[in-house]
Design a protein around this motif. Structure first.
Motif, PDB file in Angstrom:
ATOM      1  N   LEU A  34      -6.817   8.467 -25.552  1.00  0.00           N
ATOM      2  CA  LEU A  34      -5.725   8.792 -24.638  1.00  0.00           C
ATOM      3  C   LEU A  34      -6.244   9.166 -23.258  1.00  0.00           C
ATOM      4  O   LEU A  34      -5.657   8.796 -22.240  1.00  0.00           O
ATOM      5  N   ILE A  35      -7.348   9.897 -23.201  1.00  0.00           N
ATOM      6  CA  ILE A  35      -7.928  10.274 -21.910  1.00  0.00           C
ATOM      7  C   ILE A  35      -8.410   9.034 -21.160  1.00  0.00           C
ATOM      8  O   ILE A  35      -8.148   8.876 -19.968  1.00  0.00           O
ATOM      9  N   VAL A  36      -9.097   8.128 -21.858  1.00  0.00           N
ATOM     10  CA  VAL A  36      -9.608   6.921 -21.206  1.00  0.00           C
ATOM     11  C   VAL A  36      -8.459   6.044 -20.712  1.00  0.00           C
ATOM     12  O   VAL A  36      -8.479   5.556 -19.578  1.00  0.00           O
ATOM     13  N   ILE A  37      -7.436   5.855 -21.536  1.00  0.00           N
ATOM     14  CA  ILE A  37      -6.286   5.039 -21.129  1.00  0.00           C
ATOM     15  C   ILE A  37      -5.569   5.687 -19.938  1.00  0.00           C
ATOM     16  O   ILE A  37      -5.159   4.999 -18.995  1.00  0.00           O
ATOM     17  N   GLY A  41      -5.276   4.076 -16.254  1.00  0.00           N
ATOM     18  CA  GLY A  41      -3.953   3.891 -15.670  1.00  0.00           C
ATOM     19  C   GLY A  41      -3.848   4.510 -14.288  1.00  0.00           C
ATOM     20  O   GLY A  41      -3.218   3.946 -13.389  1.00  0.00           O
ATOM     21  N   LEU A  42      -4.467   5.667 -14.117  1.00  0.00           N
ATOM     22  CA  LEU A  42      -4.403   6.348 -12.815  1.00  0.00           C
ATOM     23  C   LEU A  42      -5.325   5.732 -11.779  1.00  0.00           C
ATOM     24  O   LEU A  42      -4.959   5.563 -10.632  1.00  0.00           O
ATOM     25  N   PHE A  43      -6.551   5.434 -12.197  1.00  0.00           N
ATOM     26  CA  PHE A  43      -7.556   4.999 -11.232  1.00  0.00           C
ATOM     27  C   PHE A  43      -7.982   3.548 -11.399  1.00  0.00           C
ATOM     28  O   PHE A  43      -8.858   3.085 -10.693  1.00  0.00           O
ATOM     29  N   GLY A  44      -7.385   2.818 -12.317  1.00  0.00           N
ATOM     30  CA  GLY A  44      -7.769   1.442 -12.581  1.00  0.00           C
ATOM     31  C   GLY A  44      -7.578   0.533 -11.393  1.00  0.00           C
ATOM     32  O   GLY A  44      -8.377  -0.376 -11.146  1.00  0.00           O
TER      33      GLY A  44
END
Length: 48
Positions: A34-37, A41-44
């Motif tokens: 969840l942290i990685v996703i 999502g925020l910085f991708g």
């Protein structure tokens, strides 16, 4: 970016095996996922 799309199924397979072997890892694996996703999502869009 193509490497990242291929990593998904491999990561899922490894996580599934680890959960079967050590069920207590489920909380950590879900939390890390969840942290990685969330970070992607925020910085991708800024990585490109």
């Amino acid at each position: 970016m193509h490497m990242l799309t291929n990593a998904g199924p491999l990561v899922s397979l490894i996580a599934g095996i680890l959960i079967l072997v050590v069920p207590r890892l489920l909380n950590y694996i879900v939390a890390i996922y969840l942290i990685v996703i969330g970070l992607l999502g925020l910085f991708g869009s800024h990585i490109r």
